[in-house]
Design a protein around this motif. Structure first.
Motif, PDB file in Angstrom:
ATOM      1  N   ILE A  52       0.728  -1.285   0.101  1.00 19.92           N
ATOM      2  CA  ILE A  52       0.177  -0.026   0.100  1.00 19.92           C
ATOM      3  C   ILE A  52       1.063   1.178  -0.049  1.00 19.92           C
ATOM      4  CG2 ILE A  52      -0.452   0.214   2.558  1.00 19.92           C
ATOM      5  CD1 ILE A  52      -2.947   0.737   0.031  1.00 19.92           C
ATOM      6  N   ASN A  53       2.081   1.226   0.592  1.00 21.62           N
ATOM      7  CA  ASN A  53       3.038   2.208   0.612  1.00 21.62           C
ATOM      8  C   ASN A  53       4.118   2.384  -0.430  1.00 21.62           C
ATOM      9  OD1 ASN A  53       1.615   3.663   2.674  1.00 21.62           O
ATOM     10  ND2 ASN A  53       2.481   2.220   4.295  1.00 21.62           N
ATOM     11  N   PHE A  54       4.000   1.261  -1.244  1.00 20.84           N
ATOM     12  CA  PHE A  54       5.109   1.003  -2.135  1.00 20.84           C
ATOM     13  C   PHE A  54       4.708   1.988  -3.659  1.00 20.84           C
ATOM     14  CE2 PHE A  54       7.807  -2.567  -1.006  1.00 20.84           C
ATOM     15  CZ  PHE A  54       7.622  -2.130   0.212  1.00 20.84           C
ATOM     16  N   THR A  55       5.330   2.401  -4.551  1.00 22.48           N
ATOM     17  CA  THR A  55       4.982   2.756  -5.772  1.00 22.48           C
ATOM     18  C   THR A  55       5.347   1.719  -6.583  1.00 22.48           C
ATOM     19  OG1 THR A  55       7.566   3.395  -6.525  1.00 22.48           O
ATOM     20  CG2 THR A  55       6.250   5.196  -5.509  1.00 22.48           C
ATOM     21  N   LYS A  56       4.835   1.599  -7.841  1.00 24.71           N
ATOM     22  CA  LYS A  56       4.914   0.594  -8.631  1.00 24.71           C
ATOM     23  C   LYS A  56       6.146  -0.138  -8.905  1.00 24.71           C
ATOM     24  CE  LYS A  56       1.468  -0.204 -11.774  1.00 24.71           C
ATOM     25  NZ  LYS A  56       0.830  -0.466 -12.681  1.00 24.71           N
ATOM     26  N   PRO A  57       7.201   0.868  -9.253  1.00 26.41           N
ATOM     27  CA  PRO A  57       8.772   0.671  -9.172  1.00 26.41           C
ATOM     28  C   PRO A  57       9.419   0.211  -8.253  1.00 26.41           C
ATOM     29  CG  PRO A  57       8.213   2.734 -10.375  1.00 26.41           C
ATOM     30  CD  PRO A  57       6.952   2.474  -9.628  1.00 26.41           C
ATOM     31  N   GLU A  58       8.918   0.554  -6.968  1.00 25.00           N
ATOM     32  CA  GLU A  58       9.350  -0.135  -5.687  1.00 25.00           C
ATOM     33  C   GLU A  58       8.923  -1.661  -5.672  1.00 25.00           C
ATOM     34  OE1 GLU A  58       9.958   3.676  -2.883  1.00 25.00           O
ATOM     35  OE2 GLU A  58       8.016   2.648  -2.979  1.00 25.00           O
ATOM     36  N   ILE A  59       7.664  -1.833  -5.931  1.00 20.95           N
ATOM     37  CA  ILE A  59       7.084  -3.370  -6.025  1.00 20.95           C
ATOM     38  C   ILE A  59       7.942  -4.091  -7.090  1.00 20.95           C
ATOM     39  CG2 ILE A  59       5.259  -4.563  -6.452  1.00 20.95           C
ATOM     40  CD1 ILE A  59       3.382  -2.554  -5.646  1.00 20.95           C
ATOM     41  N   TRP A  60       7.953  -3.585  -8.300  1.00 25.85           N
ATOM     42  CA  TRP A  60       9.046  -4.263  -9.333  1.00 25.85           C
ATOM     43  C   TRP A  60      10.234  -4.745  -8.545  1.00 25.85           C
ATOM     44  CZ3 TRP A  60       7.619  -6.084 -14.069  1.00 25.85           C
ATOM     45  CH2 TRP A  60       8.757  -6.394 -14.730  1.00 25.85           C
ATOM     46  N   ALA A  61      10.843  -3.645  -8.018  1.00 23.86           N
ATOM     47  CA  ALA A  61      12.439  -3.966  -7.448  1.00 23.86           C
ATOM     48  C   ALA A  61      12.551  -5.020  -6.440  1.00 23.86           C
ATOM     49  CB  ALA A  61      12.874  -2.958  -6.905  1.00 23.86           C
ATOM     50  N   PHE A  62      11.284  -5.223  -5.532  1.00 21.79           N
ATOM     51  CA  PHE A  62      10.893  -5.855  -4.458  1.00 21.79           C
ATOM     52  C   PHE A  62      10.712  -7.497  -5.197  1.00 21.79           C
ATOM     53  CE2 PHE A  62       8.069  -8.814  -1.969  1.00 21.79           C
ATOM     54  CZ  PHE A  62       8.786  -8.591  -0.800  1.00 21.79           C
ATOM     55  N   CYS A  63       9.827  -7.269  -6.105  1.00 20.01           N
ATOM     56  CA  CYS A  63       9.503  -8.645  -6.551  1.00 20.01           C
ATOM     57  C   CYS A  63      10.702  -9.264  -7.524  1.00 20.01           C
ATOM     58  CB  CYS A  63       8.360  -8.695  -7.790  1.00 20.01           C
ATOM     59  SG  CYS A  63       6.896  -8.208  -6.939  1.00 20.01           S
ATOM     60  N   LYS A  64      11.465  -8.375  -8.021  1.00 22.15           N
ATOM     61  CA  LYS A  64      12.877  -9.081  -8.790  1.00 22.15           C
ATOM     62  C   LYS A  64      13.754  -9.372  -7.582  1.00 22.15           C
ATOM     63  CE  LYS A  64      12.500  -8.288 -13.338  1.00 22.15           C
ATOM     64  NZ  LYS A  64      12.699  -9.511 -13.998  1.00 22.15           N
ATOM     65  N   LEU A  65      13.961  -8.756  -6.551  1.00 25.51           N
ATOM     66  CA  LEU A  65      14.827  -9.206  -5.744  1.00 25.51           C
ATOM     67  C   LEU A  65      14.690 -10.380  -4.938  1.00 25.51           C
ATOM     68  CD1 LEU A  65      17.600  -8.158  -3.829  1.00 25.51           C
ATOM     69  CD2 LEU A  65      15.659  -7.213  -2.212  1.00 25.51           C
ATOM     70  N   ASN A  66      13.113 -10.683  -4.921  1.00 25.18           N
ATOM     71  CA  ASN A  66      12.606 -11.613  -4.189  1.00 25.18           C
ATOM     72  C   ASN A  66      12.041 -12.964  -4.762  1.00 25.18           C
ATOM     73  OD1 ASN A  66      12.646 -11.363  -1.127  1.00 25.18           O
ATOM     74  ND2 ASN A  66      11.839  -9.089  -2.014  1.00 25.18           N
ATOM     75  N   LYS A  67      12.661 -12.772  -6.169  1.00 26.34           N
ATOM     76  CA  LYS A  67      12.191 -13.611  -7.218  1.00 26.34           C
ATOM     77  C   LYS A  67      10.850 -14.085  -7.402  1.00 26.34           C
ATOM     78  CE  LYS A  67      16.981 -15.853  -7.266  1.00 26.34           C
ATOM     79  NZ  LYS A  67      17.646 -14.709  -6.924  1.00 26.34           N
ATOM     80  N   VAL A  68       9.936 -13.222  -7.290  1.00 24.54           N
ATOM     81  CA  VAL A  68       8.454 -13.322  -7.278  1.00 24.54           C
ATOM     82  C   VAL A  68       8.125 -13.620  -8.712  1.00 24.54           C
ATOM     83  CG1 VAL A  68       6.067 -12.155  -7.171  1.00 24.54           C
ATOM     84  CG2 VAL A  68       7.918 -11.544  -5.375  1.00 24.54           C
ATOM     85  N   PRO A  69       7.469 -14.510  -9.203  1.00 19.61           N
ATOM     86  CA  PRO A  69       7.257 -15.157 -10.378  1.00 19.61           C
ATOM     87  C   PRO A  69       6.146 -14.026 -11.177  1.00 19.61           C
ATOM     88  CG  PRO A  69       5.909 -16.392  -9.026  1.00 19.61           C
ATOM     89  CD  PRO A  69       6.764 -15.785  -8.399  1.00 19.61           C
ATOM     90  N   LEU A  70       6.715 -12.801 -11.815  1.00 18.90           N
ATOM     91  CA  LEU A  70       5.729 -11.979 -12.119  1.00 18.90           C
ATOM     92  C   LEU A  70       5.001 -12.325 -13.424  1.00 18.90           C
ATOM     93  CD1 LEU A  70       8.555  -9.101 -11.737  1.00 18.90           C
ATOM     94  CD2 LEU A  70       6.234  -9.124 -10.590  1.00 18.90           C
ATOM     95  N   ASP A  71       5.274 -13.599 -14.034  1.00 22.80           N
ATOM     96  CA  ASP A  71       4.509 -13.828 -15.121  1.00 22.80           C
ATOM     97  C   ASP A  71       3.079 -14.408 -14.786  1.00 22.80           C
ATOM     98  OD1 ASP A  71       6.402 -15.764 -14.006  1.00 22.80           O
ATOM     99  OD2 ASP A  71       5.985 -17.241 -15.690  1.00 22.80           O
ATOM    100  N   LEU A  72       3.349 -14.771 -13.451  1.00 20.71           N
ATOM    101  CA  LEU A  72       2.054 -15.204 -12.723  1.00 20.71           C
ATOM    102  C   LEU A  72       1.079 -14.332 -12.652  1.00 20.71           C
ATOM    103  CD1 LEU A  72       3.128 -18.367 -10.784  1.00 20.71           C
ATOM    104  CD2 LEU A  72       2.270 -18.335 -13.215  1.00 20.71           C
ATOM    105  N   THR A  73       1.426 -13.117 -12.577  1.00 21.63           N
ATOM    106  CA  THR A  73       0.624 -11.643 -12.180  1.00 21.63           C
ATOM    107  C   THR A  73      -0.333 -11.397 -13.337  1.00 21.63           C
ATOM    108  OG1 THR A  73       2.271 -10.214 -12.560  1.00 21.63           O
ATOM    109  CG2 THR A  73       2.188 -11.123 -10.392  1.00 21.63           C
ATOM    110  N   TYR A  74      -1.350 -10.704 -12.912  1.00 24.75           N
ATOM    111  CA  TYR A  74      -2.186 -10.060 -13.954  1.00 24.75           C
ATOM    112  C   TYR A  74      -2.800  -8.747 -13.559  1.00 24.75           C
ATOM    113  CZ  TYR A  74      -5.893  -9.627 -17.345  1.00 24.75           C
ATOM    114  OH  TYR A  74      -6.729  -9.116 -18.359  1.00 24.75           O
TER     115      TYR A  74
END
Length: 101
Positions: A52-74
């Motif tokens: 809720i307090n993250f910007t979209k680029p901050e979420i992107w960086a968090f996901c990349k750092l933590n190997k979140v499978p972004l291809d499964l998001t929609y």
């Protein structure tokens, strides 16, 4: 009356974030929704908004750092195959892929 809940508890996690003017992407809205869920499920369902307090680029960086499978998001606002290249969410997604990959 209350809905018959055949479970002990539940968690709904929303990826909403700061920097948007959507009416359903703010804490007052989430608090209202939580009250409704509490009423209908006796508090068995919790809504979580970890970004809720993250910007979209901050979420992107968090996901990349933590190997979140972004291809499964929609997130296409038009319900199309993404990126549709038309809605704001898909346009943002294209920018993020170009900048962050």
């Amino acid at each position: 009356g209350l809905i018959n809940c055949n479970f002990n508890n539940g968690l709904i996690v929303l990826g909403i974030h700061s920097g948007t003017n959507y009416k359903d992407c703010n804490l007052p809205f989430i608090n209202i929704m939580q009250k409704i869920f509490d009423e209908y499920t006796n508090g068995k369902i919790i809504i979580s908004t970890p970004f809720i307090n993250f910007t979209k680029p901050e979420i992107w960086a968090f996901c990349k750092l933590n190997k979140v499978p972004l291809d499964l998001t929609y997130s296409c606002e038009l319900g199309n195959i993404q990126p549709c290249k038309k809605c704001k969410s898909c346009k943002d997604l294209i920018k993020l892929y170009e900048i962050k990959n």
